[in-house]
Scaffold this active site. Structure first.
Site, PDB file in Angstrom:
ATOM      1  N   SER A   7      35.482-100.941 -87.556  1.00  6.58           N
ATOM      2  CA  SER A   7      34.826-100.254 -88.465  1.00  6.58           C
ATOM      3  C   SER A   7      34.332-101.274 -89.422  1.00  6.58           C
ATOM      4  O   SER A   7      33.308-101.124 -89.939  1.00  6.58           O
ATOM      5  CB  SER A   7      35.794 -99.183 -89.300  1.00  6.58           C
ATOM      6  OG  SER A   7      36.809 -99.748 -89.898  1.00  6.58           O
ATOM      7  N   ASN A  12      39.706-113.855 -92.620  1.00 12.54           N
ATOM      8  CA  ASN A  12      40.384-112.722 -92.172  1.00 12.54           C
ATOM      9  C   ASN A  12      40.259-111.694 -93.461  1.00 12.54           C
ATOM     10  O   ASN A  12      40.373-112.226 -94.453  1.00 12.54           O
ATOM     11  CB  ASN A  12      41.736-113.164 -91.678  1.00 12.54           C
ATOM     12  CG  ASN A  12      42.483-111.920 -91.244  1.00 12.54           C
ATOM     13  OD1 ASN A  12      41.960-111.118 -90.390  1.00 12.54           O
ATOM     14  ND2 ASN A  12      43.802-111.974 -91.742  1.00 12.54           N
ATOM     15  N   HIS A  56      43.037-109.148 -94.708  1.00 10.02           N
ATOM     16  CA  HIS A  56      44.201-108.222 -94.441  1.00 10.02           C
ATOM     17  C   HIS A  56      44.671-107.135 -95.369  1.00 10.02           C
ATOM     18  O   HIS A  56      43.868-107.212 -96.564  1.00 10.02           O
ATOM     19  CB  HIS A  56      45.292-109.277 -94.895  1.00 10.02           C
ATOM     20  CG  HIS A  56      46.724-108.842 -94.771  1.00 10.02           C
ATOM     21  ND1 HIS A  56      47.065-108.710 -93.386  1.00 10.02           N
ATOM     22  CD2 HIS A  56      47.662-108.626 -95.541  1.00 10.02           C
ATOM     23  CE1 HIS A  56      48.528-108.282 -93.630  1.00 10.02           C
ATOM     24  NE2 HIS A  56      48.843-108.099 -94.853  1.00 10.02           N
ATOM     25  N   ASP A 115      47.902-114.761 -91.935  1.00 11.83           N
ATOM     26  CA  ASP A 115      47.738-114.418 -93.284  1.00 11.83           C
ATOM     27  C   ASP A 115      48.070-115.394 -94.346  1.00 11.83           C
ATOM     28  O   ASP A 115      48.744-115.219 -95.252  1.00 11.83           O
ATOM     29  CB  ASP A 115      48.726-113.053 -93.344  1.00 11.83           C
ATOM     30  CG  ASP A 115      48.404-112.003 -92.540  1.00 11.83           C
ATOM     31  OD1 ASP A 115      49.261-111.376 -91.962  1.00 11.83           O
ATOM     32  OD2 ASP A 115      47.132-111.819 -92.103  1.00 11.83           O
TER      33      ASP A 115
END
Ligand code: GRF
Length: 197
Positions: free
Chosen positions: A18, A107, A109, A150
């Site tokens: 998505s 990224n 998170h 992360d």
């Protein structure tokens, strides 16, 4: 930047995609940003259907070659990839890729790092931990990727309140709204910034 003045982006994803879809939508008519490749590590993942529908080349990768081989650098080069976006990609990024794309891999998170991050902290595990800890807030973190999960420098965070009645699923929905609202915009701003510097 690749030879042309167009920034070629590869989206790495393992799931529904998505976020990938929202990024594709955002840059669909951009003259200088092209979503040039979808990289996926999971056969049948929803993001591969998105790639097909959007007529974006996709690359299904395997663990052996990704971690012990050339990290698919030849294919990334073949597609003139300048920038990599992790949008729900569940493997760590090998050093070879990080070194080939310094400050060019980001990224998203689904929590407020540095809390609730690291190995195994993805998807519902994150929201379950946040609710179990009776946090009053959660949110999203967009960050540079380094060789740890992360862990890279934070680029942007957005928060949402957690209500008494919130379940991990309800929190996941709130987080997805934040992701879809901010990730494409922050990505665009970051690329503009990097192009100017
Ligand atoms: C998102 O919640 C993102 O924060 C996390 O993986 C999920 C991907 O969702 N890294 P989708 O595949 O983009 O729907």
């Amino acid at each position: 930047m690749s030879s042309s003045s167009v920034m070629h982006i590869a989206i790495f994803a393992s799931g529904a995609g998505s976020n990938a879809q929202k990024i594709i939508d955002r840059f669909r008519s951009s003259s200088h940003i092209k979503i040039a490749l979808i990289v996926c590590n999971k056969e049948g993942a929803g993001v591969l259907n998105i790639a097909k529908t959007e007529k974006i080349p996709s690359l299904l990768i395997n663990k052996e070659r990704f971690f012990k081989g050339d990290a698919y650098l030849p294919e990334l080069k073949e597609h003139h990839i300048d920038f990599i976006v992790l949008a729900g990609f569940l493997w760590k990024i090998p050093l070879a890729l990080i070194q080939a794309y310094p400050n060019k891999i980001i990224n998203i998170h689904p929590a407020l790092l540095p809390n609730y991050g690291g190995k195994g902290m993805y998807g519902h595990f994150v929201h379950e931990a946040v609710i179990a800890a009776k946090e009053k807030q959660s949110g999203i973190t967009i960050h540079y990727v380094d060789e740890l999960y992360d862990h890279g420098n934070i680029i942007y965070q957005a928060t949402c309140d957690i209500d008494e009645a919130d379940t991990p699923d309800l929190l996941a929905k709130k987080i997805h709204v934040l992701e879809h609202l901010h990730f494409p915009r922050v990505l665009g701003e970051l690329i503009e910034l990097q192009n100017r510097s």
